[in-house]
Write a protein that holds these residues in place. Sequence first.
Motif, PDB file in Angstrom:
ATOM      1  N   SER A 173      28.675  65.549  32.925  1.00 18.29           N
ATOM      2  CA  SER A 173      30.115  65.708  33.101  1.00 18.29           C
ATOM      3  C   SER A 173      30.857  65.544  31.785  1.00 18.29           C
ATOM      4  O   SER A 173      31.825  66.268  31.501  1.00 18.29           O
ATOM      5  CB  SER A 173      30.619  64.686  34.124  1.00 18.29           C
ATOM      6  N   HIS A 174      30.391  64.603  30.961  1.00 20.27           N
ATOM      7  CA  HIS A 174      31.014  64.396  29.654  1.00 20.27           C
ATOM      8  C   HIS A 174      30.861  65.635  28.774  1.00 20.27           C
ATOM      9  O   HIS A 174      31.817  66.075  28.123  1.00 20.27           O
ATOM     10  CB  HIS A 174      30.388  63.178  28.984  1.00 20.27           C
ATOM     11  N   ARG A 175      29.672  66.209  28.754  1.00 25.85           N
ATOM     12  CA  ARG A 175      29.428  67.393  27.927  1.00 25.85           C
ATOM     13  C   ARG A 175      30.195  68.594  28.456  1.00 25.85           C
ATOM     14  O   ARG A 175      30.730  69.397  27.676  1.00 25.85           O
ATOM     15  CB  ARG A 175      27.929  67.692  27.893  1.00 25.85           C
ATOM     16  N   ALA A 176      30.250  68.725  29.780  1.00 25.22           N
ATOM     17  CA  ALA A 176      30.998  69.837  30.356  1.00 25.22           C
ATOM     18  C   ALA A 176      32.478  69.700  30.051  1.00 25.22           C
ATOM     19  O   ALA A 176      33.157  70.696  29.740  1.00 25.22           O
ATOM     20  CB  ALA A 176      30.764  69.896  31.865  1.00 25.22           C
ATOM     21  N   GLY A 177      32.999  68.477  30.106  1.00 26.01           N
ATOM     22  CA  GLY A 177      34.395  68.248  29.777  1.00 26.01           C
ATOM     23  C   GLY A 177      34.707  68.519  28.318  1.00 26.01           C
ATOM     24  O   GLY A 177      35.845  68.849  27.963  1.00 26.01           O
TER      25      GLY A 177
END
Length: 214
Positions: free
Chosen positions: A40-44
């Motif tokens: 989720s962090h990388r996608a954000g």
Amino acid sequence: MNDDFPLGLLFGLLLLLICLSAFFSSSETGMMSINRYRLSHRAGGGEGRAQRVMRLLGRPDRLIGVILIGNNFVNNLAASIATIIAIHFFGDVTGPAVATTLLTIVILIFAEVTPKTYAAVKPDRIAYPASLILEPLLKVLYPLVWLVNAISNGLLRLLGVKSIEGDGDNLTRDELRTVVHEAGPLIPRRHQAMLVSILDLENVTVNDIMVPRH
């Protein structure tokens, strides 16, 4: 034409199908084992491959459906080809039994246990590249996936499962505290103590933070 050519072609096709079976098996484990919070962090942060994996995980029923459809198709086709090869060498009576035994061992080792174990240990290395294939494959097989999911989701509703959306896991305060403690060297110990203190902030009374004026 050389008589050995069809047999050699069957062996090559069988090897390809075993590799495809390993791909689907590892994809399933890698997708389900990937760290959702890091993802989720990388996608954000705008990472395209992470966003692609997030889209697939957003509907786990469709993801699992396309993986299992592909895996069952290649395994059944591999079984048919293995039977033809075994009959060529061992005859109509013994051939099918030999094919079933040998192919079960081969698939178990090379297309199930080994790729799934690797994917469980290194999910990022499997999930990101696999998503390049799974996303377009899902679009191609969508009518079949939709039909399978419609039947499966109906059965799940009978079992009390009303939502199949992949919304991620919500952590309780105690679970979040465990995540902080298990971060290890990624978060210095004094910072861990600060984060845990923040989690307990609402339990702090005024007397705990007041300093005597003298």
